[in-house]
Design a protein around this motif. Structure first.
Motif, PDB file in Angstrom:
ATOM      1  N   THR A   7       0.696  11.201  -9.687  1.00  0.00           N
ATOM      2  CA  THR A   7      -0.014  12.669 -10.036  1.00  0.00           C
ATOM      3  C   THR A   7       0.666  14.454  -9.844  1.00  0.00           C
ATOM      4  N   ALA A   8       1.541  14.605  -9.116  1.00  0.00           N
ATOM      5  CA  ALA A   8       2.536  15.193  -9.703  1.00  0.00           C
ATOM      6  C   ALA A   8       3.151  15.173 -10.924  1.00  0.00           C
ATOM      7  N   VAL A   9       3.436  14.278 -11.730  1.00  0.00           N
ATOM      8  CA  VAL A   9       4.466  14.667 -12.851  1.00  0.00           C
ATOM      9  C   VAL A   9       3.336  15.133 -13.751  1.00  0.00           C
ATOM     10  N   GLU A  10       1.941  14.626 -14.088  1.00  0.00           N
ATOM     11  CA  GLU A  10       1.073  14.106 -14.431  1.00  0.00           C
ATOM     12  C   GLU A  10       0.785  16.125 -14.917  1.00  0.00           C
ATOM     13  N   ASP A  51       5.867   1.300 -16.697  1.00  0.00           N
ATOM     14  CA  ASP A  51       4.288   0.642 -17.445  1.00  0.00           C
ATOM     15  C   ASP A  51       2.787   0.772 -17.710  1.00  0.00           C
ATOM     16  N   LYS A  52       2.999   2.273 -17.088  1.00  0.00           N
ATOM     17  CA  LYS A  52       1.293   2.980 -16.633  1.00  0.00           C
ATOM     18  C   LYS A  52       1.649   3.877 -17.863  1.00  0.00           C
ATOM     19  N   THR A  53       0.778   4.317 -18.877  1.00  0.00           N
ATOM     20  CA  THR A  53       1.137   5.416 -19.392  1.00  0.00           C
ATOM     21  C   THR A  53       0.156   6.357 -18.439  1.00  0.00           C
ATOM     22  N   LEU A  54       0.670   8.057 -18.730  1.00  0.00           N
ATOM     23  CA  LEU A  54       0.036   8.808 -18.391  1.00  0.00           C
ATOM     24  C   LEU A  54      -0.355   9.996 -18.860  1.00  0.00           C
ATOM     25  N   ARG A  55       0.097   9.666 -20.388  1.00  0.00           N
ATOM     26  CA  ARG A  55      -0.691  10.506 -21.588  1.00  0.00           C
ATOM     27  C   ARG A  55      -0.013   9.886 -22.404  1.00  0.00           C
ATOM     28  N   HIS A  56      -1.526   9.265 -23.318  1.00  0.00           N
ATOM     29  CA  HIS A  56      -1.934   9.100 -24.683  1.00  0.00           C
ATOM     30  C   HIS A  56      -1.452  10.022 -25.268  1.00  0.00           C
ATOM     31  N   ALA A  57      -0.091   9.757 -26.258  1.00  0.00           N
ATOM     32  CA  ALA A  57       0.075  10.668 -27.176  1.00  0.00           C
ATOM     33  C   ALA A  57      -1.034  11.157 -29.088  1.00  0.00           C
ATOM     34  N   LYS A  58      -1.059  11.923 -29.044  1.00  0.00           N
ATOM     35  CA  LYS A  58      -2.665  12.727 -29.909  1.00  0.00           C
ATOM     36  C   LYS A  58      -1.490  12.343 -31.429  1.00  0.00           C
ATOM     37  N   ASP A  77       0.236  -1.064   0.198  1.00  0.00           N
ATOM     38  CA  ASP A  77      -0.219   0.299  -0.043  1.00  0.00           C
ATOM     39  C   ASP A  77       0.716   1.267  -0.435  1.00  0.00           C
ATOM     40  N   ARG A  78       2.155   1.338   0.909  1.00  0.00           N
ATOM     41  CA  ARG A  78       2.387   2.458   0.844  1.00  0.00           C
ATOM     42  C   ARG A  78       3.744   2.486  -0.248  1.00  0.00           C
ATOM     43  N   ASP A  79       4.163   1.897  -1.044  1.00  0.00           N
ATOM     44  CA  ASP A  79       4.325   2.407  -2.490  1.00  0.00           C
ATOM     45  C   ASP A  79       3.269   1.959  -3.782  1.00  0.00           C
ATOM     46  N   GLN A  80       1.513   1.662  -3.172  1.00  0.00           N
ATOM     47  CA  GLN A  80       0.988   2.326  -4.890  1.00  0.00           C
ATOM     48  C   GLN A  80       0.920   3.750  -4.018  1.00  0.00           C
ATOM     49  N   MET A  81       0.616   3.867  -2.737  1.00  0.00           N
ATOM     50  CA  MET A  81       0.427   5.696  -2.677  1.00  0.00           C
ATOM     51  C   MET A  81       1.999   6.399  -2.815  1.00  0.00           C
ATOM     52  N   SER A  82       3.066   5.732  -3.134  1.00  0.00           N
ATOM     53  CA  SER A  82       4.285   7.353  -3.656  1.00  0.00           C
ATOM     54  C   SER A  82       3.809   6.298  -4.736  1.00  0.00           C
ATOM     55  N   ARG A  83       3.899   5.522  -5.569  1.00  0.00           N
ATOM     56  CA  ARG A  83       4.071   5.560  -6.836  1.00  0.00           C
ATOM     57  C   ARG A  83       2.859   6.701  -7.322  1.00  0.00           C
ATOM     58  N   MET A  84       1.959   7.029  -6.905  1.00  0.00           N
ATOM     59  CA  MET A  84       0.558   7.399  -7.077  1.00  0.00           C
ATOM     60  C   MET A  84       0.434   8.813  -6.729  1.00  0.00           C
TER      61      MET A  84
END
Length: 217
Positions: free
Chosen positions: A112-115, A205-212, A101-108
């Motif tokens: 969020t900050a990067v996005e 492995d997660k896409t933060l924003r798809h390329a248009k 849970d800690r790793d997941q919260m840290s990753r999220m």
């Protein structure tokens, strides 16, 4: 010599008979005493056997009772061990869940900050491109490039990759097709990315924003 009278003979015979009776009576008494002595000897042996048998039974009962107590204690000990193992497993699972849970919260939080910074980074890149085309002052342009490079270093630090390739197959996990058009080169296969309108980004492995993108027909 004086002859014995009939009376004297009879008296002698009676004395002999009395002596024989006394001897037989003594023999009978001796036999009775030996029998009593034998019974007295046998009786203690039988009594000892009965006492020994009773003692063996009592010993067996004591051993059986002790074995039952031992079995009960062993069962209780095994139950305590099982409870301890179960609690240890529960604690280990709880610890792993906390770490997950800690790793997941840290990753999220990182995502969020990067996005939130991605639009700023895009604006910097567009500004650099516009200034290049407008032949702006070199010092001013280099300053903006320096800021853009700092942004890019931060993105690399968080394992963020840019999605801006052309000539690659369209991937719904990475691209967002804005339109489809016929390519100028007939050798280009259908479903190929021809142009990128807006860069996409992925973190791991997660896409933060798809390329248009524009895709070939």
């Amino acid at each position: 010599m004086k002859r014995a009278t009939a009376k004297e003979l009879m008296s002698t015979e009676q004395e002999k008979e009395q002596d024989q009776d006394q001897k037989q009576d003594m023999k009978g008494r001796n036999r009775f005493r030996r029998a009593e002595s034998h019974e007295a000897e046998v009786a203690p042996e039988e009594s000892d056997m009965d006492a020994s048998t009773q003692t063996d039974q009592e010993t067996d009962e004591i051993l059986l009772e002790q074995q039952q107590k031992i079995n009960e204690l062993e069962a209780e000990l095994q139950e305590v061990k099982d409870n301890q193992l179960r609690k240890a497993a529960e604690m280990e699972n709880f610890r792993k869940r906390l770490l997950r849970d800690r790793d997941q919260m840290s990753r999220m939080a990182k995502e969020t900050a990067v996005e939130a910074f991605l639009p700023v980074y895009d604006d910097l890149l567009r500004t650099i491109e516009a200034l290049d085309n407008a032949d702006a002052g070199k010092a001013y342009l280099e300053g903006i490039r320096l800021v853009a490079n700092k942004f890019e270093e931060v993105l690399h630090h968080f394992n963020v990759e840019k999605i801006d390739e052309t000539g690659v197959p369209f991937d719904v996990d990475l691209h967002d097709a804005m339109m489809r058009q016929k390519p100028e080169d007939d050798s280009i296969e259908s479903g190929t990315v021809l142009q990128v309108f807006e860069n996409g980004y992925k973190m791991g492995d997660k896409t933060l924003r798809h390329a248009k993108v524009i895709v070939s027909e």
